[in-house]
Design a protein around this motif. Structure first.
Motif, PDB file in Angstrom:
ATOM      1  N   ARG A   1      10.356   1.306  -3.919  1.00 50.82           N
ATOM      2  CA  ARG A   1      11.673   1.655  -4.065  1.00 50.82           C
ATOM      3  C   ARG A   1      11.769   2.448  -5.323  1.00 50.82           C
ATOM      4  NH1 ARG A   1      15.779  -1.908  -1.714  1.00 50.82           N
ATOM      5  NH2 ARG A   1      14.877  -2.231   0.345  1.00 50.82           N
ATOM      6  N   ILE A   2      10.530   2.604  -6.300  1.00 49.00           N
ATOM      7  CA  ILE A   2      10.770   3.298  -7.148  1.00 49.00           C
ATOM      8  C   ILE A   2       9.359   4.296  -7.186  1.00 49.00           C
ATOM      9  CG2 ILE A   2      11.649   1.787  -8.773  1.00 49.00           C
ATOM     10  CD1 ILE A   2       8.937   1.128  -9.843  1.00 49.00           C
ATOM     11  N   PRO A   3       9.446   5.614  -7.857  1.00 46.57           N
ATOM     12  CA  PRO A   3       8.058   6.498  -7.806  1.00 46.57           C
ATOM     13  C   PRO A   3       6.949   5.588  -8.296  1.00 46.57           C
ATOM     14  CG  PRO A   3       9.982   7.411  -9.225  1.00 46.57           C
ATOM     15  CD  PRO A   3      10.469   5.899  -8.636  1.00 46.57           C
ATOM     16  N   LEU A   4       5.826   5.716  -7.507  1.00 44.93           N
ATOM     17  CA  LEU A   4       4.754   4.809  -7.901  1.00 44.93           C
ATOM     18  C   LEU A   4       4.290   4.910  -9.338  1.00 44.93           C
ATOM     19  CD1 LEU A   4       2.570   5.782  -4.611  1.00 44.93           C
ATOM     20  CD2 LEU A   4       3.739   3.735  -5.397  1.00 44.93           C
ATOM     21  N   PHE A   5       4.245   6.152 -10.053  1.00 43.97           N
ATOM     22  CA  PHE A   5       3.856   6.235 -11.438  1.00 43.97           C
ATOM     23  C   PHE A   5       4.697   5.114 -12.365  1.00 43.97           C
ATOM     24  CE2 PHE A   5       7.266   8.755 -11.963  1.00 43.97           C
ATOM     25  CZ  PHE A   5       7.788   8.885 -13.296  1.00 43.97           C
ATOM     26  N   GLN A   6       5.542   4.836 -11.876  1.00 41.91           N
ATOM     27  CA  GLN A   6       6.609   3.835 -12.851  1.00 41.91           C
ATOM     28  C   GLN A   6       6.123   2.503 -12.639  1.00 41.91           C
ATOM     29  OE1 GLN A   6      10.890   4.243 -12.107  1.00 41.91           O
ATOM     30  NE2 GLN A   6      10.657   6.464 -12.541  1.00 41.91           N
ATOM     31  N   ARG A   7       5.279   2.238 -11.673  1.00 44.86           N
ATOM     32  CA  ARG A   7       4.704   0.808 -11.593  1.00 44.86           C
ATOM     33  C   ARG A   7       3.614   0.364 -12.602  1.00 44.86           C
ATOM     34  NH1 ARG A   7       3.054  -0.328  -5.236  1.00 44.86           N
ATOM     35  NH2 ARG A   7       5.335  -0.298  -4.212  1.00 44.86           N
ATOM     36  N   ALA A   8       3.077   1.542 -13.116  1.00 44.79           N
ATOM     37  CA  ALA A   8       2.150   1.413 -14.149  1.00 44.79           C
ATOM     38  C   ALA A   8       2.497   0.581 -15.181  1.00 44.79           C
ATOM     39  CB  ALA A   8       1.500   2.678 -14.459  1.00 44.79           C
ATOM     40  N   GLN A   9       3.876   0.911 -15.674  1.00 40.95           N
ATOM     41  CA  GLN A   9       4.486   0.294 -16.911  1.00 40.95           C
ATOM     42  C   GLN A   9       4.662  -1.051 -16.776  1.00 40.95           C
ATOM     43  OE1 GLN A   9       8.320   1.760 -17.697  1.00 40.95           O
ATOM     44  NE2 GLN A   9       8.505   0.653 -19.747  1.00 40.95           N
ATOM     45  N   GLY A  10       4.548  -1.650 -15.460  1.00 39.29           N
ATOM     46  CA  GLY A  10       4.957  -3.127 -15.472  1.00 39.29           C
ATOM     47  C   GLY A  10       3.471  -3.743 -15.619  1.00 39.29           C
TER      48      GLY A  10
END
Length: 358
Positions: free
Chosen positions: A202-211
């Motif tokens: 649901r979000i751009p993949l690169f934003q997952r890294a922050q989690g």
């Protein structure tokens, strides 16, 4: 998204990332990309002629692979999936290794490859191997030294579909927990076989890294300058002991997932046409022509080089020797185990039963 070269071949500036190479470097990058595309086309044709059992085309992903591969230096280690043909080419892997794997002549047990590890067919599990190797570099004292020449890092390739795999997410957790010097290089080619990226996240993949606790960057994967700049940054921070990072190379798989796939069943022609305008080879060619760095004669010479590369690939097929099960069993571990020896005997008895019944 980090972009330093537009689809029309115009240079851009970015506040955080800059391409530090020369025009001559870019000419070399273009050569790499053109030859990788030619080899890919040749291998696809070999599969269609029945010489390979399968092939995984890289068409459209040349900039993502060449740009990132050019950021790898001596001491670094690459863990590929099964589509990193241009990375392999740049790093000097014999292309017969790739052909032999997809022909079934070898089991991927390539010897004496210090920088580039074996292709991984099982989706995503190479991320765990890479993270473990990166942790080993830490234990060996090869990270965070004052003399940067003593430092090393790991880069591991996976696709957008693999980002949905449990193994991959476990690798992110371990990498973050141990501050491992590993760069996760995700080639988001928009399709996990027939499933679009919109269905996977649901979000751009690169934003997952922050989690997971480490930085993520999205880069135009069809812009070789931007890919090189971002990968340089990620690898250098890993070598310095600053931990893992995630790069989402936003690109497009212009061909099929594999030669057994028909993308016309699930993709619209208009989508393909739109992405053709972002072709990584075309944009760099346009830029270098405008700079006067290449001309028709240069392109003709590279075309001749590509034809020779294709001829060599075709000629290598009859020279490939099929591996044997004995060799495969012998190369699983450095030292054989009791369990493996039992499996080898069981297989030998099974194979012998066919000779007895012949």
């Amino acid at each position: 998204m980090v972009q330093l070269l537009t689809p029309d071949g115009e240079r851009l500036e970015h506040d955080e990332f800059a391409f530090t190479g020369t025009t001559d470097d870019l000419v070399g990058f273009l050569r790499d990309m053109i030859l990788a595309r030619r080899f890919d086309a040749e291998a696809t044709a070999l599969q269609r002629h029945g010489e390979l059992g399968l092939w995984t085309p890289l068409l459209g992903q040349e900039a993502a692979q060449v740009g990132s591969a050019r950021a790898v230096r001596e001491g670094d280690v690459v863990f590929p999936s099964y589509r990193e043909h241009a990375v392999a080419m740049v790093l000097g892997v014999p292309l017969t290794n790739l052909l032999g794997l997809f022909r079934g002549s070898n089991g991927g047990d390539w010897e004496k490859l210090e920088t580039f590890k074996n292709y991984q067919i099982v989706i995503g599990c190479q991320t765990l191997h890479a993270t473990g190797y990166a942790m080993g570099l830490q234990f060996d004292g090869a990270v965070g030294n004052d003399d940067d020449a003593d430092n090393s890092a790991v880069i591991v390739y996976h696709g957008d579909g693999a980002a949905s795999q449990g193994d991959v997410n476990e690798a992110y957790v371990f990498a973050a927990s141990y501050n491992a010097p590993v760069v996760f290089f995700c080639q988001n080619n928009q399709w996990a076989i027939s499933e679009p990226i919109a269905l996977q996240s649901r979000i751009p993949l690169f934003q997952r890294a922050q989690g997971f606790g480490f930085p993520g960057v999205q880069v135009d994967g069809n812009d070789v300058l931007a890919v090189k700049a971002v990968t340089d940054w990620a690898m250098q921070r890993a070598r310095a002991g600053e931990g893992p990072s995630f790069i989402e190379a936003f690109t497009y798989r212009m061909g099929a997932h594999t030669t057994s796939d028909d993308p016309t069943k699930y993709r619209r022609a208009a989508e393909d046409e739109a992405w053709k305008g972002r072709d990584p080879v075309a944009r760099l060619t346009t830029y270098l022509r405008n700079e006067g760095a290449i001309d028709d004669a240069w392109l003709a010479a590279i075309d001749d080089e590509g034809k020779a590369l294709g001829a060599d690939a075709r000629a290598s097929i009859p020279q490939l020797e099929d591996t044997t099960m004995d060799k495969l069993f012998a190369t699983v571990y450095a030292e054989p185990t009791v369990a493996l020896e039992a499996q080898r005997r069981e297989y030998a008895e099974y194979a012998a039963s066919f000779e007895e019944n012949a």
